[in-house]
Design a protein around this motif. Structure first.
Motif, PDB file in Angstrom:
ATOM      1  N   GLY A  63      62.333 -18.751  -2.695  1.00 32.88           N
ATOM      2  CA  GLY A  63      62.600 -17.483  -2.025  1.00 32.88           C
ATOM      3  C   GLY A  63      61.910 -17.312  -0.692  1.00 32.88           C
ATOM      4  N   ALA A  64      61.301 -18.363  -0.170  1.00 38.15           N
ATOM      5  CA  ALA A  64      60.566 -18.257   1.092  1.00 38.15           C
ATOM      6  C   ALA A  64      61.457 -17.771   2.233  1.00 38.15           C
ATOM      7  CB  ALA A  64      59.928 -19.589   1.448  1.00 38.15           C
ATOM      8  N   SER A  65      62.708 -18.184   2.238  1.00 35.96           N
ATOM      9  CA  SER A  65      63.596 -17.764   3.336  1.00 35.96           C
ATOM     10  C   SER A  65      63.835 -16.258   3.324  1.00 35.96           C
ATOM     11  CB  SER A  65      64.928 -18.504   3.254  1.00 35.96           C
ATOM     12  OG  SER A  65      65.611 -18.179   2.058  1.00 35.96           O
ATOM     13  N   ASN A  66      63.633 -15.614   2.180  1.00 34.75           N
ATOM     14  CA  ASN A  66      63.801 -14.159   2.098  1.00 34.75           C
ATOM     15  C   ASN A  66      62.655 -13.402   2.749  1.00 34.75           C
ATOM     16  OD1 ASN A  66      66.233 -14.378   0.653  1.00 34.75           O
ATOM     17  ND2 ASN A  66      65.128 -14.572  -1.266  1.00 34.75           N
ATOM     18  N   LYS A  67      61.631 -14.117   3.187  1.00 32.51           N
ATOM     19  CA  LYS A  67      60.477 -13.502   3.834  1.00 32.51           C
ATOM     20  C   LYS A  67      60.462 -13.727   5.337  1.00 32.51           C
ATOM     21  CE  LYS A  67      57.522 -14.202  -0.194  1.00 32.51           C
ATOM     22  NZ  LYS A  67      56.277 -14.805  -0.688  1.00 32.51           N
ATOM     23  N   ILE A  68      61.521 -14.330   5.869  1.00 30.09           N
ATOM     24  CA  ILE A  68      61.522 -14.699   7.293  1.00 30.09           C
ATOM     25  C   ILE A  68      61.260 -13.495   8.192  1.00 30.09           C
ATOM     26  CG2 ILE A  68      64.050 -14.543   7.557  1.00 30.09           C
ATOM     27  CD1 ILE A  68      61.747 -17.101   9.277  1.00 30.09           C
ATOM     28  N   ASP A  69      61.869 -12.370   7.864  1.00 33.41           N
ATOM     29  CA  ASP A  69      61.671 -11.179   8.685  1.00 33.41           C
ATOM     30  C   ASP A  69      60.222 -10.700   8.626  1.00 33.41           C
ATOM     31  OD1 ASP A  69      62.148 -10.607   6.006  1.00 33.41           O
ATOM     32  OD2 ASP A  69      63.358  -8.835   6.407  1.00 33.41           O
ATOM     33  N   LEU A  94      64.612 -18.592  18.588  1.00 33.27           N
ATOM     34  CA  LEU A  94      65.633 -19.583  18.885  1.00 33.27           C
ATOM     35  C   LEU A  94      65.898 -20.360  17.603  1.00 33.27           C
ATOM     36  CD1 LEU A  94      67.412 -21.227  20.825  1.00 33.27           C
ATOM     37  CD2 LEU A  94      65.404 -22.659  21.284  1.00 33.27           C
ATOM     38  N   CYS A  95      67.102 -20.285  17.082  1.00 34.78           N
ATOM     39  CA  CYS A  95      67.487 -21.004  15.866  1.00 34.78           C
ATOM     40  C   CYS A  95      68.317 -22.222  16.250  1.00 34.78           C
ATOM     41  CB  CYS A  95      68.315 -20.103  14.947  1.00 34.78           C
ATOM     42  SG  CYS A  95      67.418 -18.691  14.322  1.00 34.78           S
ATOM     43  N   ILE A  96      67.924 -23.365  15.750  1.00 28.26           N
ATOM     44  CA  ILE A  96      68.635 -24.615  16.033  1.00 28.26           C
ATOM     45  C   ILE A  96      69.112 -25.190  14.705  1.00 28.26           C
ATOM     46  CG2 ILE A  96      68.454 -26.942  16.990  1.00 28.26           C
ATOM     47  CD1 ILE A  96      66.195 -25.820  18.794  1.00 28.26           C
ATOM     48  N   TYR A  97      70.400 -25.466  14.627  1.00 28.75           N
ATOM     49  CA  TYR A  97      71.002 -25.971  13.399  1.00 28.75           C
ATOM     50  C   TYR A  97      72.295 -26.687  13.741  1.00 28.75           C
ATOM     51  CZ  TYR A  97      73.372 -21.549  14.226  1.00 28.75           C
ATOM     52  OH  TYR A  97      74.044 -20.513  14.821  1.00 28.75           O
ATOM     53  N   ASP A  98      72.815 -27.440  12.771  1.00 28.11           N
ATOM     54  CA  ASP A  98      74.092 -28.113  12.994  1.00 28.11           C
ATOM     55  C   ASP A  98      75.176 -27.443  12.147  1.00 28.11           C
ATOM     56  OD1 ASP A  98      73.828 -29.069  10.391  1.00 28.11           O
ATOM     57  OD2 ASP A  98      73.353 -31.105  10.993  1.00 28.11           O
ATOM     58  N   ARG A 152      72.555 -15.931   6.459  1.00 29.16           N
ATOM     59  CA  ARG A 152      71.580 -15.110   5.724  1.00 29.16           C
ATOM     60  C   ARG A 152      70.289 -14.934   6.527  1.00 29.16           C
ATOM     61  NH1 ARG A 152      73.237 -18.347   1.286  1.00 29.16           N
ATOM     62  NH2 ARG A 152      71.243 -19.446   1.354  1.00 29.16           N
ATOM     63  N   LEU A 153      69.808 -16.023   7.123  1.00 31.62           N
ATOM     64  CA  LEU A 153      68.569 -15.942   7.898  1.00 31.62           C
ATOM     65  C   LEU A 153      68.731 -15.105   9.162  1.00 31.62           C
ATOM     66  CD1 LEU A 153      67.202 -19.583   7.611  1.00 31.62           C
ATOM     67  CD2 LEU A 153      66.309 -17.538   6.506  1.00 31.62           C
ATOM     68  N   THR A 154      69.802 -15.361   9.901  1.00 27.30           N
ATOM     69  CA  THR A 154      69.984 -14.622  11.152  1.00 27.30           C
ATOM     70  C   THR A 154      70.232 -13.141  10.897  1.00 27.30           C
ATOM     71  OG1 THR A 154      72.323 -15.278  11.254  1.00 27.30           O
ATOM     72  CG2 THR A 154      70.742 -16.619  12.491  1.00 27.30           C
ATOM     73  N   GLN A 155      70.854 -12.810   9.786  1.00 29.81           N
ATOM     74  CA  GLN A 155      71.060 -11.398   9.443  1.00 29.81           C
ATOM     75  C   GLN A 155      69.722 -10.712   9.178  1.00 29.81           C
ATOM     76  OE1 GLN A 155      74.182  -9.856   9.456  1.00 29.81           O
ATOM     77  NE2 GLN A 155      72.877  -8.070   9.475  1.00 29.81           N
ATOM     78  N   ARG A 156      68.846 -11.368   8.439  1.00 24.21           N
ATOM     79  CA  ARG A 156      67.515 -10.798   8.166  1.00 24.21           C
ATOM     80  C   ARG A 156      66.727 -10.638   9.469  1.00 24.21           C
ATOM     81  NH1 ARG A 156      66.251 -10.505   2.776  1.00 24.21           N
ATOM     82  NH2 ARG A 156      64.100  -9.999   3.271  1.00 24.21           N
ATOM     83  N   ILE A 157      66.856 -11.623  10.347  1.00 23.09           N
ATOM     84  CA  ILE A 157      66.121 -11.585  11.619  1.00 23.09           C
ATOM     85  C   ILE A 157      66.618 -10.429  12.489  1.00 23.09           C
ATOM     86  CG2 ILE A 157      65.745 -12.850  13.778  1.00 23.09           C
ATOM     87  CD1 ILE A 157      65.814 -15.437  12.007  1.00 23.09           C
ATOM     88  N   THR A 158      67.908 -10.311  12.644  1.00 21.86           N
ATOM     89  CA  THR A 158      68.443  -9.232  13.495  1.00 21.86           C
ATOM     90  C   THR A 158      68.227  -7.857  12.872  1.00 21.86           C
ATOM     91  OG1 THR A 158      70.674  -9.560  12.611  1.00 21.86           O
ATOM     92  CG2 THR A 158      70.140 -10.679  14.667  1.00 21.86           C
ATOM     93  N   ALA A 198      65.700  -6.948  11.342  1.00 21.18           N
ATOM     94  CA  ALA A 198      64.295  -6.625  11.615  1.00 21.18           C
ATOM     95  C   ALA A 198      64.077  -6.234  13.075  1.00 21.18           C
ATOM     96  CB  ALA A 198      63.407  -7.812  11.245  1.00 21.18           C
ATOM     97  N   GLY A 199      65.156  -6.270  13.862  1.00 21.50           N
ATOM     98  CA  GLY A 199      65.056  -5.893  15.275  1.00 21.50           C
ATOM     99  C   GLY A 199      64.568  -7.011  16.170  1.00 21.50           C
ATOM    100  N   ILE A 200      64.649  -8.229  15.695  1.00 19.68           N
ATOM    101  CA  ILE A 200      64.224  -9.397  16.464  1.00 19.68           C
ATOM    102  C   ILE A 200      65.429 -10.000  17.155  1.00 19.68           C
ATOM    103  CG2 ILE A 200      63.144 -11.671  16.308  1.00 19.68           C
ATOM    104  CD1 ILE A 200      61.693 -10.560  13.777  1.00 19.68           C
ATOM    105  N   HIS A 201      65.284 -10.317  18.415  1.00 19.27           N
ATOM    106  CA  HIS A 201      66.378 -10.825  19.243  1.00 19.27           C
ATOM    107  C   HIS A 201      66.580 -12.318  19.012  1.00 19.27           C
ATOM    108  CE1 HIS A 201      69.085 -11.025  22.633  1.00 19.27           C
ATOM    109  NE2 HIS A 201      68.365 -12.012  23.137  1.00 19.27           N
ATOM    110  N   LEU A 202      67.811 -12.703  18.758  1.00 18.69           N
ATOM    111  CA  LEU A 202      68.161 -14.129  18.630  1.00 18.69           C
ATOM    112  C   LEU A 202      68.608 -14.676  19.976  1.00 18.69           C
ATOM    113  CD1 LEU A 202      70.211 -14.153  15.309  1.00 18.69           C
ATOM    114  CD2 LEU A 202      67.991 -15.214  15.702  1.00 18.69           C
TER     115      LEU A 202
END
Length: 62
Positions: free
Chosen positions: A16-22, A34-38, A49-55, A57-61
């Motif tokens: 569940g670590a990814s659920n704590k990203i925000d 900056l998210c880098i992925y293929d 899921r990750l980018t939704q949690r980040i945004t 939280a009010g964090i700019h991607l």
């Protein structure tokens, strides 16, 4: 061109670590990410899921 990019790192490995990203980003006063992925990783749904949690939280991607 030569350059050195060095940052302190913290690795969190647990169920569940990814659920704590925000929370983690906000604790570190992060305001841009900056998210880098293929395409393969994108196809798994993890990125969305990750980018939704980040945004949320009010964090700019970038």
């Amino acid at each position: 061109m030569n350059f050195l990019f060095n940052i302190p790192s913290k690795v969190i490995f647990e169920v569940g670590a990814s659920n704590k990203i925000d929370e983690i980003l906000l604790e570190n006063q992060t305001n841009k990410v900056l998210c880098i992925y293929d395409q393969g990783i994108k196809n798994t749904g993890i990125v969305d899921r990750l980018t939704q949690r980040i945004t949320n939280a009010g964090i700019h991607l970038l």
